[in-house]
Design an enzyme around this catalytic site. Structure first.
Site, PDB file in Angstrom:
ATOM      1  N   THR A   1      -8.838   4.013  -2.073  1.00 14.61           N
ATOM      2  CA  THR A   1      -9.603   4.863  -1.162  1.00 14.61           C
ATOM      3  C   THR A   1      -9.132   4.598   0.262  1.00 14.61           C
ATOM      4  OG1 THR A   1     -11.424   3.319  -0.715  1.00 14.61           O
ATOM      5  CG2 THR A   1     -11.589   4.673  -2.712  1.00 14.61           C
TER       6      THR A   1
ATOM      7  N   ALA B   1      -6.519   5.930   1.522  1.00 15.94           N
ATOM      8  CA  ALA B   1      -5.068   5.769   1.436  1.00 15.94           C
ATOM      9  C   ALA B   1      -4.332   6.462   2.577  1.00 15.94           C
ATOM     10  CB  ALA B   1      -4.557   6.301   0.095  1.00 15.94           C
ATOM     11  N   SER B   2      -5.001   7.343   3.293  1.00 18.13           N
ATOM     12  CA  SER B   2      -4.353   8.019   4.414  1.00 18.13           C
ATOM     13  C   SER B   2      -4.272   7.129   5.645  1.00 18.13           C
ATOM     14  CB  SER B   2      -5.105   9.302   4.763  1.00 18.13           C
ATOM     15  OG  SER B   2      -6.464   9.013   5.083  1.00 18.13           O
ATOM     16  N   GLY B   3      -5.057   6.060   5.689  1.00 20.35           N
ATOM     17  CA  GLY B   3      -5.056   5.158   6.833  1.00 20.35           C
ATOM     18  C   GLY B   3      -3.900   4.179   6.796  1.00 20.35           C
TER      19      GLY B   3
ATOM     20  N   ILE C   1      -3.736   0.822   6.780  1.00 16.24           N
ATOM     21  CA  ILE C   1      -3.831  -0.270   5.809  1.00 16.24           C
ATOM     22  C   ILE C   1      -3.823   0.269   4.388  1.00 16.24           C
ATOM     23  CG2 ILE C   1      -5.370  -2.070   4.914  1.00 16.24           C
ATOM     24  CD1 ILE C   1      -6.150  -2.676   7.819  1.00 16.24           C
ATOM     25  N   GLY C   2      -4.574   1.336   4.132  1.00 14.83           N
ATOM     26  CA  GLY C   2      -4.609   1.913   2.796  1.00 14.83           C
ATOM     27  C   GLY C   2      -3.247   2.393   2.334  1.00 14.83           C
TER      28      GLY C   2
ATOM     29  N   TYR D   1     -20.919  -1.144  12.159  1.00 14.41           N
ATOM     30  CA  TYR D   1     -19.717  -1.438  11.373  1.00 14.41           C
ATOM     31  C   TYR D   1     -19.754  -2.872  10.854  1.00 14.41           C
ATOM     32  CZ  TYR D   1     -14.662  -2.250  10.606  1.00 14.41           C
ATOM     33  OH  TYR D   1     -13.441  -2.587  10.092  1.00 14.41           O
TER      34      TYR D   1
END
Length: 244
Positions: free
Chosen positions: A11, A13-15, A17-18, A153
């Site tokens: 989840t 995955a567009s970032g 780290i992902g 956060y």
């Protein structure tokens, strides 16, 4: 018979780290479901192709995990059994607590904690049946220390870490590993909110003298998926250059 390892759902995955974690796991032999919400098709196609270059199967799935039905919509698109989860969804909410809107607060808890719980709940039965599985959650050093201007956060990530420790105790007898990686200050677009001077001040507080890189977090994720971490369960692995 295919030599590929079981599917992993990533989840967020567009970032930064992902996506780094996805490519690293593809190189380690895993096929992938690559989750995003609003990333462009071109961006996700490029990521999927990078994973496929290692011989991995890679499928893009879309869902808004900041919403109540996010996990349900996500998992309806997962068409193959999943034995691994990298939960890297969600961004920070930066600002004073009194300025946060109720919807923004709820979105934080959904994306970092509530949908993480629901996603794990739905994936766990197959892992228990197979007597194997790995879950790695991307937390933050703020989960343990807290920080001003990111209170919601920090609270959501703190809840995530409590969930990780608890689920690890529940799932370990069935051969399922549940751990977390807690990055420090990583050079990602999420930290683009800071001015040049603010970035310099942050770096000055890091004993390593620099921000971390997404690929360094991805290496930690891959380690937690590997047999080298076979006796690690319920652990929060800090990747922070000595910051905390």
């Amino acid at each position: 018979m295919s030599s590929r390892k079981p599917f992993v759902l990533v989840t967020g995955a567009s970032g930064a780290i992902g996506s780094a974690a996805a490519v690293k796991l593809a190189g380690e032999g895993h096929s992938l479901f690559l989750h995003c919400h609003s990333a462009s098709e071109d961006h996700m196609d490029e990521l999927a192709e990078a994973c496929r270059s290692y011989g991995a199967e890679a499928y893009v799935v879309r869902a808004d995990l900041s919403k109540e039905n996010g996990a349900e919509i996500l998992l309806q698109q997962v068409h193959s059994p999943v034995s691994g989860l990298v939960y890297a969804a969600g961004a920070s909410l930066y600002g004073l607590l009194q300025d946060a809107e109720p919807e923004e607060i709820m979105n934080q808890f959904h994306s970092h904690l509530i949908q993480a719980v629901f996603t794990s709940q739905k994936l766990l039965p197959y892992m228990i049946q197979e007597k194997q599985g790995t879950m790695v959650f991307i937390s933050s050093i703020w989960a343990s220390s807290g920080t001003a201007m990111e209170t919601v956060y920090s609270a959501a990530k703190g809840g995530m870490e409590a969930f990780v420790r608890s689920l690890a105790k529940e799932a370990a007898p069935s051969g399922v590993k549940v751990n977390a990686v807690a990055p420090g200050v990583i050079d990602t677009p999420m930290n683009g909110i800071f001015t040049g001077e603010e970035r310099e001040d942050l770096v000055a507080q890091i004993p390593a003298g620099r921000m971390g890189r997404p690929d360094e977090v991805a290496e930690a994720v891959a380690f937690l998926f590997s047999n080298s971490s076979s006796y690690m369960n319920g652990h929060i692995l800090q990747i922070d250059g000595g910051f905390s």
